[in-house]
Design an enzyme around this catalytic site. Structure first.
Site, mmCIF file in Angstrom:
data_model
loop_
_atom_site.group_PDB
_atom_site.id
_atom_site.type_symbol
_atom_site.label_atom_id
_atom_site.label_comp_id
_atom_site.label_asym_id
_atom_site.label_seq_id
_atom_site.Cartn_x
_atom_site.Cartn_y
_atom_site.Cartn_z
ATOM 1 N N ASP A 190 27.727 55.687 15.584
ATOM 2 C CA ASP A 190 28.846 54.744 15.687
ATOM 3 C C ASP A 190 29.200 54.562 17.157
ATOM 4 O OD1 ASP A 190 31.298 53.200 14.938
ATOM 5 O OD2 ASP A 190 30.761 53.958 12.956
ATOM 6 N N HIS A 260 29.248 48.434 15.332
ATOM 7 C CA HIS A 260 29.476 49.875 15.486
ATOM 8 C C HIS A 260 28.299 50.509 16.235
ATOM 9 C CE1 HIS A 260 33.207 50.322 13.282
ATOM 10 N NE2 HIS A 260 32.754 49.493 12.388
ATOM 11 N N ASP A 323 28.621 46.423 8.537
ATOM 12 C CA ASP A 323 30.064 46.164 8.466
ATOM 13 C C ASP A 323 30.640 45.829 9.831
ATOM 14 O OD1 ASP A 323 29.380 48.829 9.219
ATOM 15 O OD2 ASP A 323 31.495 49.359 9.114
ATOM 16 N N GLU A 324 31.793 45.208 9.813
ATOM 17 C CA GLU A 324 32.637 45.008 10.993
ATOM 18 C C GLU A 324 31.835 44.677 12.257
ATOM 19 O OE1 GLU A 324 36.535 47.626 9.894
ATOM 20 O OE2 GLU A 324 34.918 48.753 10.829
ATOM 21 N N TRP A 396 33.584 48.265 -0.070
ATOM 22 C CA TRP A 396 34.676 49.046 0.531
ATOM 23 C C TRP A 396 35.945 48.226 0.708
ATOM 24 C CZ3 TRP A 396 36.903 48.623 5.569
ATOM 25 C CH2 TRP A 396 36.350 47.630 6.388
ATOM 26 N N TYR A 421 39.155 56.262 0.025
ATOM 27 C CA TYR A 421 39.160 56.630 1.443
ATOM 28 C C TYR A 421 39.973 57.917 1.627
ATOM 29 C CZ TYR A 421 36.406 52.988 3.621
ATOM 30 O OH TYR A 421 35.347 52.221 4.036
ATOM 31 N N PHE A 422 39.243 59.015 1.723
ATOM 32 C CA PHE A 422 39.879 60.328 1.785
ATOM 33 C C PHE A 422 40.400 60.668 3.185
ATOM 34 C CE2 PHE A 422 37.907 62.647 -2.149
ATOM 35 C CZ PHE A 422 38.336 61.607 -2.954
ATOM 36 N N ASP A 423 40.273 59.722 4.124
ATOM 37 C CA ASP A 423 40.916 59.945 5.423
ATOM 38 C C ASP A 423 42.366 59.449 5.385
ATOM 39 O OD1 ASP A 423 39.801 57.385 5.115
ATOM 40 O OD2 ASP A 423 39.725 57.029 7.279
#
Ligand SMILES: [Zn+2]
Length: 764
Positions: A190, A260, A323-324, A396, A421-423
Site C-alpha cells: 500500500d 494505493h 480500489d480507490e 466493500w 470492517y473490524f477496524d
C-alpha cells in the site's frame, strides 16, 4: 522429589473437565445426545489413531489438548481397540469440509470427507470444554454432524499501514483456525509500505519497506518521528503458506493495483505519471499518486511482481486490488492520454475513458495471472470500468457492488464496511477505547449479518461464495491491538460464515461464548469485553412528559444504576424493569457478569431542556445514511460523542438544517445550544453559520441570534464542539434554528462541500 510430586498432584484438578458441544462456536448444525448416563473419558492413556491423511491432524489434536489441559495423548498410525480417538476420512460425508464426531464409551471417532473436515471436527472438540489443568475430559456420548454454509470464510490483515512480525502472522493464522476460517487475505502492499520480497525488484524492499515516521492519530499535524516498517522474505512467506495450509487455510495475497501504489512508486519512480520523486506515505487516506497506465515499464513491473507472487502462493486466488484509484494524474499525463487514444477509449455514459483505462490495466494483470492458472479477486470498483473473465468481486462499499456482480453471474465475497470492517469501534463509548477508525460495529451487528442479500434469486445467490472481515491497520499499531479488534467479533463472524442464517441466535451465542473466551484466556489472547457492557435504550413519551429507560446486558447479568451521578455499586438500585425519568439526570450503570467481573461504568447525561417533549418539524432533509432516528433525534435529551455513527447524530450536507420546535405555551427562552461533530477525514466539519429565530404565531419570526464561524483549519482536532447562542430573555411559542454546513472548507477538495453533524437542539 516427593515434594515436587505432591505439588504436581495438587496443581492438577482431580475433577474431570466436562465437554459440552452446545457451547461450541460456531454452533454445529446437529448435536444429538445419545446417552445421558455415560461418557467417554479422554485421559493420559487415550491413544489417537490416525489414517495416513490425518497425521498432521493428530499432531494438532495432541498439542491443543496438551496446551489446554496438560493431558498428554499418545498418537499412533496403528488401529486401537480401547480408549482411543480415531481420525479418519469418510467418503460418505457430502461437504468437503464437513465432519462427524461419534462418541461411545470406548472411543471418539472424528471423520471428515477430507482432512480439512477432520480438522474442523478437532476444532469443535477443543472448543467444547473450558481449558483447565486436569487429568481427564468427560466427553458426552453424542453424534455431531456439521458442515459450513460458505466455502470462502475469510479475514483480511493489512500489514502495510502497520507491519506485524512473522510470529504475529502465525498467531493470526491460529486465531483464524480456532474460528473455522479458511482464507487469510494478506494485504501486502500500500502507500505506506511494501511488505514482500520480490527478487527481480529489489528496490521494493530496499527503498519502500520502512517509512521515516507516521502521523499521530487521525491525520493530525503531528508525527511520531519513528521509522516503521519491515518485510517478509520469500522463505518466510513459504513457511507461512505451509503453516496456514496445514490448518486448512489458504492465503490470498493482495498486491493493490493501480492505486494505493505509492510504495511501488517510491521504489521505482519511473512507473508513476510524474516520474517522482516519491516517498512512502506517512498519513492515511487515498493518495493521488498511482501507477502510470501509459508507461510500458509499468506493465513489466506488474509482470515481475505478480509472477513471483504467483510462484510463492499456491492457492488459486490472487487479489489485485482495483480500489480507490483517483484519476487526477491520468487526466494530466501525456502517456496515459496517449494510451487512451491508442486503445480508442472515449467517455461513455456512466464510464469515463480513464475508468476504462483502469479496466485495461486490471485486465492486463488478470490475463497474466489466468495464464498461470490463477483467478483474480478485485474490490468492487472493478465494476466501474467493466470487468471480464471469471474475476471474483469483493463488495466493500456496501452490498450494491456485490448484488450487481452476482446478477452479472460473477462470484462475490461480501465485506461491506457496515458489518465487516473490524477496524471500526466496537462500542459507542469511544472515549474509553483505543483510537480506532471512525465507525461503529458492535458484535451484535456483526452477528446479525447475512451475506446473501434478499433481492437475489436462489440462482444468483449461489454467486455469494462467502464473506470476510477486514482489519485495516492504520489505527491498529500492535498485534495485541489486532487481537483486541478481532476478538470476540471473529466469533460472531464465524457463525455468519459457518451457520445457516436461521440457526443463528444471538442470545444462545452470548450464553455459550464463555467457553470460547476461556479458550482465548488460555491462549493468552487479548480480547474485548465490550459485549458485557450495559446497553441502555431511551424512548420519549411527549404526552406523559417522561423518558422511559430500558437497561439490558447479555446473559441476564445483574445491573445496578444511579441517577444522581454517584458511582453505582451492588448496594443500590438493582435494575428490575424499565423506569421513567422526568428531570435532567446522570445515569450510571454497571453489569455484573459471573466469572468476568464488572464491565466499565455506563455513563449518560439526560438533558431535559425546554425543547424536549415538544413537537419538532424538520423543514429540510438530512443526507441519506445520516437520518438517525428521524427529527426526534434533535430533541430527545441525548447527546452524542465523537463517534458520528452512534445513532445520536444527524448529518446535513446538500441542505441546511432548518428545524422548528413548538414550545406550546409562551415560554421564556434565552439560549440555544447546538453541538457539531468534526471528523475531517470523513468530510465532516463544524457549522459555518447558526441562526436562531423566535415567533409567537409560527408565521412571523424574528432573528434573535446569528453566529458565523471561520473555516476550520487542518490543525484543529476532530471531535465535538458546543455552540452556545445567548440572547435577551424573550417569550416565544416557536423556536426556529438554522445550521449551515461548511460548503467550501479550506484546504479540502470536497465535492458538494462538507457535512455538518448535529445531535441536539438544546433550548434553555
Ligand atoms: Zn500516466
Amino acid at each position: 522429589m516427593t515434594i515436587g510430586l505432591i505439588m504436581l498432584a495438587t496443581s492438577i484438578n482431580a475433577i474431570a473437565i466436562v465437554s459440552d458441544f452446545n457451547n461450541v462456536i460456531p454452533r454445529p448444525n446437529n448435536i444429538t445426545i445419545l446417552s445421558d448416563s455415560d461418557h467417554f473419558s479422554l485421559n493420559n492413556n487415550t491413544v489417537v489413531c490416525y489414517d495416513i491423511d490425518n497425521e498432521s491432524n493428530s499432531i494438532h489434536l495432541r498439542k491443543y489438548i496438551k496446551d489446554a489441559t496438560g493431558i498428554d495423548l499418545k498418537t499412533t498410525h496403528k488401529k486401537h481397540c480401547k480408549n482411543f480417538v480415531r481420525l479418519a476420512i469418510n467418503e460418505k460425508i457430502y461437504n468437503p469440509e464437513g465432519y462427524r464426531i461419534s462418541v461411545s464409551k470406548n472411543c471418539c471417532l472424528i471423520e471428515g470427507k477430507t482432512k480439512a473436515g477432520v480438522f474442523y471436527g478437532i476444532q469443535t472438540l477443543r472448543k467444547s470444554f473450558v481449558p483447565e489443568k486436569s487429568a481427564s475430559i468427560d466427553i458426552p456420548i453424542v453424534l455431531v454432524e456439521d458442515e459450513p454454509r460458505f466455502g470462502y470464510r475469510g479475514a483480511l490483515l493489512d500489514v502495510s499501514r502497520h507491519f506485524f512480525k512473522t510470529e504475529d502472522i502465525y498467531r493470526f493464522i491460529d486465531m483464524l483456525a480456532l474460528h473455522n476460517l479458511n482464507i487469510f487475505h494478506w494485504h501486502l502492499s500500500d502507500d505506506q509500505g511494501w511488505r514482500i520480497e520480490i527478487k527481480s525488484r529489489p528496490e521494493l524492499t530496499a527503498k519502500a519497506s520502512v517509512r521515516p515516521e507516521t502521523v499521530i492519530g487521525h491525520n493530525t499535524p503531528k508525527y511520531d518521528g519513528k521509522p516503521h516498517g519491515g518485510f517478509y522474505t520469500q522463505q518466510e512467506v513459504r513457511d507461512i503458506v505451509e503453516y496456514a495450509s496445514d490448518r486448512n487455510i489458504v492465503i490470498v495475497p493482495e498486491i493493490d493495483l493501480p492505486g494505493h501504489a505509492q510504495a511501488s512508486l517510491t521504489a521505482y519512480p519511473n512507473i508513476g505519471c510524474t516520474g517522482g520523486p516519491y516517498e512512502l506515505w506517512k498519513i492515511w487516506g487515498v493518495s493521488e499518486e498511482v501507477l502510470c497506465a501509459g508507461n510500458d515499464s509499468t506493465y513489466r513491473f506488474i509482470e515481475d511482481v505478480l509472477g513471483e507472487v504467483a510462484d510463492m502462493f499456491p492457492g488459486e486466488l490472487i487479489h489485485i486490488g482495483g480500489d480507490e484509484c483517483p484519476k487526477t494524474r491520468w487526466k494530466n499525463c501525456a502517456k496515459c492520454q496517449a494510451k487512451i487514444k491508442e486503445l480508442g477509449l472515449t467517455d461513455q455514459p456512466g464510464r469515463t475513458a480513464e475508468q476504462q483505462l483502469q479496466r485495461y490495466i486490471m485486465e492486463f494483470a488478470q490475463d497474466f495471472l489466468t495464464k498461470r492458472g490463477k483467478r483474480v479477486i478485485g474490490w468492487d470498483e472493478m465494476l466501474e470500468g467493466g470487468i471480464g473473465g471469471n474475476a471474483v468481486i469483493m463488495s466493500w462499499q456496501g452490498e450494491k457492488g456485490g448484488i450487481e456482480a452476482a446478477k452479472m453471474g460473477l462470484d462475490v465475497i461480501m465485506t461491506p464496511t457496515s458489518h465487516m470492517y473490524f477496524d471500526y469501534y466496537q462500542t459507542s463509548d469511544i472515549e474509553n477505547e483505543p483510537n480506532a477508525n471512525d465507525g461503529y460495529l458492535p458484535i451484535e451487528k456483526v452477528y446479525g449479518y447475512d451475506p446473501v442479500p434478499k433481492e437475489l434469486t436462489p440462482e444468483q445467490s449461489k454467486h455469494i461464495i462467502g464473506s470476510q472481515a477486514c482489519l485495516w491497520s492504520a489505527y491498529i499499531p500492535t498485534f495485541k491491538d489486532v487481537e483486541y479488534m478481532s476478538l470476540p467479533r471473529l466469533a460472531a463472524l464465524s457463525e455468519v460464515q459457518w451457520c445457516m442464517h436461521e440457526n443463528k441466535d444471538y442470545k444462545r451465542f452470548t450464553n455459550s461464548l464463555e467457553t470460547l473466551l476461556r479458550q482465548y484466556d488460555s491462549m493468552g489472547l487479548n480480547y474485548s469485553r465490550r459485549l458485557f457492557d450495559v446497553d441502555a435504550k431511551f424512548s420519549t413519551d411527549a404526552d406523559a412528559k417522561h423518558i422511559m429507560v430500558t437497561l439490558d446486558a447479555v446473559n441476564n447479568a445483574k445491573i445496578y444504576y444511579t441517577l444522581d451521578g454517584s458511582e453505582p455499586d451492588t448496594k443500590k438500585n438493582l435494575y428490575t424493569k424499565p423506569f421513567e425519568i422526568t428531570n435532567s439526570s446522570t445515569l450510571k450503570a454497571i453489569a455484573i457478569h459471573d466469572g468476568f467481573g464488572t464491565g466499565p461504568v455506563y455513563n449518560e447525561k439526560i438533558d431535559i431542556h425546554k425543547g424536549v417533549f415538544r413537537n419538532i418539524t424538520l423543514h429540510t432533509s438530512p443526507s441519506s445514511n445520516w437520518c438517525a432516528a428521524g427529527c426526534q433525534t434533535l430533541n430527545d435529551a441525548l447527546h452524542g460523542n465523537a463517534n458520528r455513527e452512534s445513532g445520536r447524530w444527524m448529518g446535513f450536507r446538500e441542505e441546511d438544517l432548518v428545524a422548528t420546535i413548538e414550545l406550546g405555551d409562551d415560554n421564556e427562552v434565552s439560549e440555544v445550544e447546538v453541538s457539531t461533530c468534526m471528523v475531517k477525514n470523513k468530510w465532516s466539519f463544524h457549522a459555518s453559520k447558526i441562526v436562531v429565530e423566535l415567533s409567537g404565531d409560527g408565521v412571523t419570526f424574528t432573528t434573535v441570534a446569528t453566529e458565523e464561524y471561520p473555516h476550520i483549519t487542518w490543525d484543529q482536532n476532530d471531535g465535538v464542539r458546543k455552540h452556545s447562542l445567548k440572547f435577551e430573555p424573550s417569550i416565544a411559542r416557536y423556536v426556529r434554528v438554522t445550521v449551515q454546513p461548511d460548503r467550501k472548507p479550506e484546504g479540502h477538495n470536497v465535492h458538494g462541500g462538507g457535512y455538518v453533524f448535529v445531535d441536539e437542539i438544546v433550548i434553555r
